[in-house]
Structure formats: C-alpha cells, structure tokens
Design a protein around this motif. Sequence first.
Motif, mmCIF file in Angstrom:
data_model
loop_
_atom_site.group_PDB
_atom_site.id
_atom_site.type_symbol
_atom_site.label_atom_id
_atom_site.label_comp_id
_atom_site.label_asym_id
_atom_site.label_seq_id
_atom_site.Cartn_x
_atom_site.Cartn_y
_atom_site.Cartn_z
ATOM 1 N N ILE A 8 9.022 31.634 -32.913
ATOM 2 C CA ILE A 8 7.594 31.967 -32.876
ATOM 3 C C ILE A 8 7.123 32.198 -31.440
ATOM 4 C CG2 ILE A 8 5.271 31.048 -33.260
ATOM 5 C CD1 ILE A 8 6.339 29.694 -35.762
ATOM 6 N N LEU A 9 7.521 31.320 -30.533
ATOM 7 C CA LEU A 9 7.071 31.442 -29.144
ATOM 8 C C LEU A 9 7.704 32.632 -28.444
ATOM 9 C CD1 LEU A 9 7.027 27.708 -28.009
ATOM 10 C CD2 LEU A 9 5.131 29.113 -28.822
ATOM 11 N N LEU A 10 8.983 32.871 -28.700
ATOM 12 C CA LEU A 10 9.675 33.980 -28.035
ATOM 13 C C LEU A 10 9.234 35.338 -28.559
ATOM 14 C CD1 LEU A 10 13.298 32.541 -27.758
ATOM 15 C CD2 LEU A 10 11.666 32.921 -25.901
ATOM 16 N N ALA A 44 6.284 19.239 -29.074
ATOM 17 C CA ALA A 44 7.427 20.103 -28.769
ATOM 18 C C ALA A 44 6.972 21.539 -28.552
ATOM 19 C CB ALA A 44 8.451 20.037 -29.901
ATOM 20 N N GLY A 45 6.035 21.991 -29.389
ATOM 21 C CA GLY A 45 5.508 23.343 -29.244
ATOM 22 C C GLY A 45 4.744 23.533 -27.949
ATOM 23 N N ILE A 46 3.912 22.558 -27.591
ATOM 24 C CA ILE A 46 3.115 22.658 -26.366
ATOM 25 C C ILE A 46 4.003 22.631 -25.124
ATOM 26 C CG2 ILE A 46 1.397 21.475 -24.951
ATOM 27 C CD1 ILE A 46 0.078 20.561 -27.588
ATOM 28 N N VAL A 47 4.967 21.701 -25.111
ATOM 29 C CA VAL A 47 5.886 21.611 -23.970
ATOM 30 C C VAL A 47 6.703 22.883 -23.833
ATOM 31 C CG1 VAL A 47 7.928 20.408 -23.071
ATOM 32 C CG2 VAL A 47 6.026 19.096 -24.020
ATOM 33 N N SER A 48 7.181 23.403 -24.962
ATOM 34 C CA SER A 48 7.969 24.648 -24.942
ATOM 35 C C SER A 48 7.143 25.805 -24.408
ATOM 36 C CB SER A 48 8.472 24.975 -26.355
ATOM 37 O OG SER A 48 9.284 23.942 -26.852
ATOM 38 N N PHE A 53 5.817 29.566 -19.977
ATOM 39 C CA PHE A 53 4.889 30.157 -19.016
ATOM 40 C C PHE A 53 5.447 30.084 -17.595
ATOM 41 C CE2 PHE A 53 1.081 28.965 -21.892
ATOM 42 C CZ PHE A 53 1.352 30.068 -22.693
ATOM 43 N N VAL A 54 6.129 28.982 -17.303
ATOM 44 C CA VAL A 54 6.689 28.795 -15.966
ATOM 45 C C VAL A 54 7.844 29.762 -15.721
ATOM 46 C CG1 VAL A 54 7.911 27.190 -14.450
ATOM 47 C CG2 VAL A 54 5.988 26.380 -15.843
ATOM 48 N N VAL A 55 8.663 29.950 -16.755
ATOM 49 C CA VAL A 55 9.868 30.785 -16.623
ATOM 50 C C VAL A 55 9.528 32.272 -16.679
ATOM 51 C CG1 VAL A 55 12.099 31.378 -17.653
ATOM 52 C CG2 VAL A 55 11.348 28.988 -17.552
ATOM 53 N N PHE A 60 2.646 34.110 -19.960
ATOM 54 C CA PHE A 60 1.361 33.539 -19.532
ATOM 55 C C PHE A 60 0.276 34.603 -19.559
ATOM 56 C CE2 PHE A 60 -1.741 32.752 -16.172
ATOM 57 C CZ PHE A 60 -2.207 31.491 -16.527
ATOM 58 N N GLU A 61 0.607 35.788 -19.058
ATOM 59 C CA GLU A 61 -0.369 36.878 -19.035
ATOM 60 C C GLU A 61 -0.768 37.281 -20.451
ATOM 61 O OE1 GLU A 61 1.338 40.003 -16.739
ATOM 62 O OE2 GLU A 61 1.135 38.936 -14.825
#
Length: 204
Positions: A8-10, A44-48, A53-55, A60-61
């Motif tokens: 989902i995040l990727l 887990a979702g928030i940390v991921s 965003f850092v990587v 992030f944008e």
Amino acid sequence: TISLIAIILLSNDRAPALTMLFGVGLSILIYPKFRKYFFAIAMAGIVSLVLLFVVKQEFFERYFVFTKNQLINFSELSYYHNIKYGIKAFKLEPILGVGVRNYRHVVKEDICNVPAAEDIGDDDPRCMHYYIHPHNIYVEILAEAGLIGLILYLLLIFALCREIYILRAKIINHPFFLGTTMMAFLKIWPLMITSSFYTITTMF
C-alpha cells in the motif's frame, strides 16, 4: 499484514493508505479485544511511512506537498467538479432523482449543454472534469434516486450496522467475519472516492 502495508505504501497512492489508517483506527474503537494488534499495525504503518519519507523524497512530496497544494486549490480538482455536478443533477429532480445511470447524460446535456451526439473529455472547457459518475456513492444515489433513494440506502446501512452490532460477539471471534465487516465499514465511508454504484467493484 506487513507485506500488505508495504504494498500500500509503495504504491505511492494516498487513498489506499488513508483508507488503511482509517480502517485500523475504526478497528481499535470497535474491537477492543484486538486493540493491541490493531494498534501495532497502525504504529508499523506510521513508522514505515516516516522511513519511506526519509529514503524517498518523492513520497513526501506526494503525500504532503502535493496534498497541501490540492487542498489550497480544491475548487480546481476533478473530484470537486464531479461532486458539484452531482449536486446540480440532484437539484433538477430532488425527490426521485434523474433516473438510474442517467447522471452522465444529465450532466452532459442538461447541465453542460453539450449535444448528446458530441463526445467530450475531462478537459473540455464546456464541461470541465466531466466523468460518467461523481466518484462518490452517496452523491450518485442522491442525483439518480433523489432523497427517497438516499433515505432507503441509509436505512439499509443502518440495518446492516444494527445486525453487526447484534452479532458483534460472534464477529469478533471469527477472523473472516471480522475482516468482512471492516471492509463493509470502509466501503460506506462517505468521504471515500468510489467507483460507480453499479459496478462490480462497489459493494453497496
């Protein structure tokens, strides 16, 4: 679960990510027995997401900068125009609506004044961001079935929620029904961007 969060995040798509967080938050409130499990998923979702965003700056944008710009210019979004067209269609026939699957024709011909024989795209200045449905089940029902149709739909949802509440003890202890009810709650979320009410991808 971890694999699902990663997918989902990727995907870099905000709607599934927000839906996932909303579903987990709802689960924490409704199912206290599994509260620790759902809270762990949320964390887990928030940390991921933070690590992502850092990587990757583009994530992030996409999630923050692009979203902020869209909120500032909300009246220029296709979603805003589709909702606006749906409300205008509803005002034409507020009691019974404009008829099943007639939203597309009413918006094109009666609201935008485009001849039926002509094809238009979502960038046509005569009917900017035109689409065949408003991407919101509640607005679609309101436009096509009027107040009566929307009231009947809300009564159906109320009956469903009442039945789930009555059977909550059995549902909580059964993973299949637990997942099914959560999916149902997510599908009837009013702010959800949806496909048409009449497509197979829409549950209600």
